[in-house]
Design a protein around this motif. Sequence first.
Motif, PDB file in Angstrom:
ATOM      1  N   VAL A  14     -19.712 121.928 112.684  1.00 45.03           N
ATOM      2  CA  VAL A  14     -19.172 122.575 111.489  1.00 45.03           C
ATOM      3  C   VAL A  14     -18.836 124.041 111.745  1.00 45.03           C
ATOM      4  O   VAL A  14     -17.769 124.533 111.337  1.00 45.03           O
ATOM      5  N   GLU A  15     -19.718 124.763 112.417  1.00 40.80           N
ATOM      6  CA  GLU A  15     -19.559 126.215 112.560  1.00 40.80           C
ATOM      7  C   GLU A  15     -18.275 126.615 113.294  1.00 40.80           C
ATOM      8  O   GLU A  15     -17.588 127.545 112.850  1.00 40.80           O
ATOM      9  N   PRO A  16     -17.910 125.973 114.419  1.00 40.78           N
ATOM     10  CA  PRO A  16     -16.662 126.384 115.081  1.00 40.78           C
ATOM     11  C   PRO A  16     -15.433 126.187 114.195  1.00 40.78           C
ATOM     12  O   PRO A  16     -14.533 127.027 114.189  1.00 40.78           O
ATOM     13  N   VAL A  31      -6.302 126.866 103.697  1.00 40.64           N
ATOM     14  CA  VAL A  31      -7.148 126.004 104.519  1.00 40.64           C
ATOM     15  C   VAL A  31      -8.127 125.220 103.653  1.00 40.64           C
ATOM     16  O   VAL A  31      -8.758 125.790 102.746  1.00 40.64           O
ATOM     17  N   ARG A  32      -8.248 123.949 103.950  1.00 42.72           N
ATOM     18  CA  ARG A  32      -9.315 123.116 103.422  1.00 42.72           C
ATOM     19  C   ARG A  32     -10.096 122.540 104.593  1.00 42.72           C
ATOM     20  O   ARG A  32      -9.515 122.204 105.623  1.00 42.72           O
ATOM     21  N   MET A  33     -11.400 122.414 104.395  1.00 38.30           N
ATOM     22  CA  MET A  33     -12.231 121.882 105.467  1.00 38.30           C
ATOM     23  C   MET A  33     -12.998 120.666 104.973  1.00 38.30           C
ATOM     24  O   MET A  33     -13.768 120.754 104.006  1.00 38.30           O
ATOM     25  N   CYS A  34     -12.782 119.544 105.622  1.00 35.89           N
ATOM     26  CA  CYS A  34     -13.490 118.306 105.309  1.00 35.89           C
ATOM     27  C   CYS A  34     -14.704 118.211 106.233  1.00 35.89           C
ATOM     28  O   CYS A  34     -14.563 118.225 107.456  1.00 35.89           O
ATOM     29  N   ALA A  35     -15.889 118.136 105.635  1.00 28.39           N
ATOM     30  CA  ALA A  35     -17.130 118.174 106.408  1.00 28.39           C
ATOM     31  C   ALA A  35     -18.210 117.435 105.640  1.00 28.39           C
ATOM     32  O   ALA A  35     -18.037 117.108 104.458  1.00 28.39           O
ATOM     33  N   GLU A  40     -26.588 122.928 103.202  1.00 25.98           N
ATOM     34  CA  GLU A  40     -26.511 124.124 104.041  1.00 25.98           C
ATOM     35  C   GLU A  40     -25.096 124.403 104.510  1.00 25.98           C
ATOM     36  O   GLU A  40     -24.690 125.568 104.669  1.00 25.98           O
ATOM     37  N   PHE A  41     -24.299 123.342 104.715  1.00 20.32           N
ATOM     38  CA  PHE A  41     -22.908 123.546 105.092  1.00 20.32           C
ATOM     39  C   PHE A  41     -22.107 124.083 103.901  1.00 20.32           C
ATOM     40  O   PHE A  41     -21.254 124.961 104.063  1.00 20.32           O
ATOM     41  N   ALA A  42     -22.385 123.541 102.722  1.00 22.33           N
ATOM     42  CA  ALA A  42     -21.691 124.013 101.526  1.00 22.33           C
ATOM     43  C   ALA A  42     -21.969 125.487 101.276  1.00 22.33           C
ATOM     44  O   ALA A  42     -21.058 126.264 100.946  1.00 22.33           O
ATOM     45  N   VAL A  43     -23.220 125.898 101.456  1.00 24.99           N
ATOM     46  CA  VAL A  43     -23.588 127.302 101.252  1.00 24.99           C
ATOM     47  C   VAL A  43     -22.898 128.193 102.276  1.00 24.99           C
ATOM     48  O   VAL A  43     -22.355 129.256 101.944  1.00 24.99           O
ATOM     49  N   ARG A  44     -22.907 127.771 103.528  1.00 24.82           N
ATOM     50  CA  ARG A  44     -22.293 128.564 104.591  1.00 24.82           C
ATOM     51  C   ARG A  44     -20.792 128.717 104.375  1.00 24.82           C
ATOM     52  O   ARG A  44     -20.243 129.825 104.479  1.00 24.82           O
ATOM     53  N   LEU A  45     -20.105 127.627 104.058  1.00 23.66           N
ATOM     54  CA  LEU A  45     -18.662 127.686 103.877  1.00 23.66           C
ATOM     55  C   LEU A  45     -18.289 128.493 102.641  1.00 23.66           C
ATOM     56  O   LEU A  45     -17.306 129.241 102.648  1.00 23.66           O
ATOM     57  N   ALA A  46     -19.091 128.365 101.589  1.00 22.83           N
ATOM     58  CA  ALA A  46     -18.833 129.154 100.385  1.00 22.83           C
ATOM     59  C   ALA A  46     -18.945 130.643 100.685  1.00 22.83           C
ATOM     60  O   ALA A  46     -18.149 131.462 100.199  1.00 22.83           O
ATOM     61  N   ALA A  47     -19.932 131.026 101.498  1.00 19.35           N
ATOM     62  CA  ALA A  47     -20.107 132.430 101.849  1.00 19.35           C
ATOM     63  C   ALA A  47     -18.926 132.954 102.661  1.00 19.35           C
ATOM     64  O   ALA A  47     -18.598 134.150 102.592  1.00 19.35           O
ATOM     65  N   LEU A  48     -18.267 132.068 103.403  1.00 16.64           N
ATOM     66  CA  LEU A  48     -17.110 132.454 104.205  1.00 16.64           C
ATOM     67  C   LEU A  48     -15.807 132.346 103.427  1.00 16.64           C
ATOM     68  O   LEU A  48     -14.739 132.702 103.946  1.00 16.64           O
ATOM     69  N   PHE A 295     -43.439 134.800 114.772  1.00 18.12           N
ATOM     70  CA  PHE A 295     -42.759 134.901 113.477  1.00 18.12           C
ATOM     71  C   PHE A 295     -41.882 133.672 113.316  1.00 18.12           C
ATOM     72  O   PHE A 295     -41.084 133.342 114.205  1.00 18.12           O
ATOM     73  N   LEU A 296     -42.004 132.988 112.181  1.00 11.20           N
ATOM     74  CA  LEU A 296     -41.241 131.762 111.921  1.00 11.20           C
ATOM     75  C   LEU A 296     -40.032 132.086 111.059  1.00 11.20           C
ATOM     76  O   LEU A 296     -40.151 132.754 110.025  1.00 11.20           O
ATOM     77  N   VAL A 297     -38.842 131.623 111.480  1.00  9.42           N
ATOM     78  CA  VAL A 297     -37.625 131.854 110.710  1.00  9.42           C
ATOM     79  C   VAL A 297     -36.977 130.527 110.362  1.00  9.42           C
ATOM     80  O   VAL A 297     -37.128 129.530 111.070  1.00  9.42           O
ATOM     81  N   ASP A 298     -36.243 130.542 109.266  1.00 10.44           N
ATOM     82  CA  ASP A 298     -35.389 129.412 108.903  1.00 10.44           C
ATOM     83  C   ASP A 298     -33.952 129.774 109.303  1.00 10.44           C
ATOM     84  O   ASP A 298     -33.727 130.322 110.364  1.00 10.44           O
ATOM     85  N   GLU A 299     -32.994 129.507 108.461  1.00  4.28           N
ATOM     86  CA  GLU A 299     -31.602 129.849 108.748  1.00  4.28           C
ATOM     87  C   GLU A 299     -31.466 131.371 108.838  1.00  4.28           C
ATOM     88  O   GLU A 299     -31.880 132.107 107.939  1.00  4.28           O
ATOM     89  N   VAL A 300     -30.863 131.861 109.933  1.00  6.90           N
ATOM     90  CA  VAL A 300     -30.786 133.301 110.158  1.00  6.90           C
ATOM     91  C   VAL A 300     -29.541 133.596 110.995  1.00  6.90           C
ATOM     92  O   VAL A 300     -29.001 132.704 111.670  1.00  6.90           O
ATOM     93  N   ASN A 301     -29.088 134.831 110.966  1.00 10.64           N
ATOM     94  CA  ASN A 301     -27.917 135.268 111.720  1.00 10.64           C
ATOM     95  C   ASN A 301     -28.265 135.371 113.210  1.00 10.64           C
ATOM     96  O   ASN A 301     -28.872 136.342 113.651  1.00 10.64           O
TER      97      ASN A 301
END
Length: 409
Positions: A14-16, A31-35, A40-48, A295-301
Amino acid sequence: MRVVLSTYGSRGAVEPMAGLAVRLRRLGAEVRMCAPPDEEFAVRLAALGVELVPAGSPVRPLVTSVTPGSAEGLARRAADLMAAQFAAVAGAAEGADALVATGPLPVTAGARSVAEKLGLRYVHASHQPVSLPSPHRRPPARRGSPLPSDTTDNQALWDQDAALAHTMFGGPLNTLRAAAGLPPVDSVRDYAFTAHPWLATDPLLSPWRPTGLGVVQTGAWYAPDERPLPAELLEFLDDGDGLPPVYVGFGSTPLSAPGEVARAAVEAVRARGRRAVVSRGWAELALTDGRDDCFLVDEVNHQALFRRVAAVVHHGSAGTTTTAALAGVPQVVVAQGADQPYWAGRVADLGIGAAHGGPAPDAESLSAALRTALAPATRARAAEVAGAVRTDGTAVAARLLLDGAGRTA
């Protein structure tokens, strides 16, 4: 210009495509993206600012399932993936100018069929070279069908792979094509790949040796990540007497024994006198004790985080390998399967880290690999390679699309 991007898979699929979508939008394309419809993908794409068209079932439950799919189950899943292309993707592509697809063969074969039906330009994109036919390497084994050990001719093996792919996916694809008024295809793999597939990898990290296939290498695709790191993580990174920690994470790759891997990784990092940043990921890694050196992380940059660590221990996906290389940080690749052994080999060959010998590390083997990764010479080489990795992959691909507007597949 209107472009539809179609993909199915975990974050690495999804990311590329999200990176290409961002670049196309900057150049004025719609652009439309079918995924997959994973949250988590919906959140990421919405942010972009990228429009998501859900296609197929959520992918995370399928990837993290501990029970391998039966042959019947895999066939049904492949048919569902194809059907999603003929339904959701076809709907999204009405009135578009181009369709770019990546992911499993059922997805890309279905996507090209949609493009053919609608008269759109179609591009097959691969984010790793392993699945593209080449006489210079053996094809990867398809699930449930190991390669014959007594055949050493790579081209003969690729021919067998094409025949096997058609046996697996030709029937359901041609059934859907017939319903859409399209003629049958006689090689699903070659039809999906086309004569000129795009290879979205960096030429230094992943050089492509010329073959009879007209591969167009654009450079790697990634989306710029401007998210700030969490305050608590920044505080942890700033501690440690000037010694940056080691990152440990396996992304979307499931592990058979995540607890043992996490324990081995933390012990190995401590043995090298370092702290650890552990990514939970889809393997659900967890800290092994309550000590304050982890240190434990979840989704991060990752783009920001990797610039702050001493080494990255990971599974060897194309995306994580490229992100670490761009950050100039040494790597330890613990490959689990698919194209990951390839990337582990590239990291070792380039001298920017170590390839762990097998998918099940223990503290001793990881500590030895980290010794190589943390050596000053490896750090210097990683910094050198970082300066040579291209950052214009999405720009190259976007320009190829815009310049080729109006051409069909």
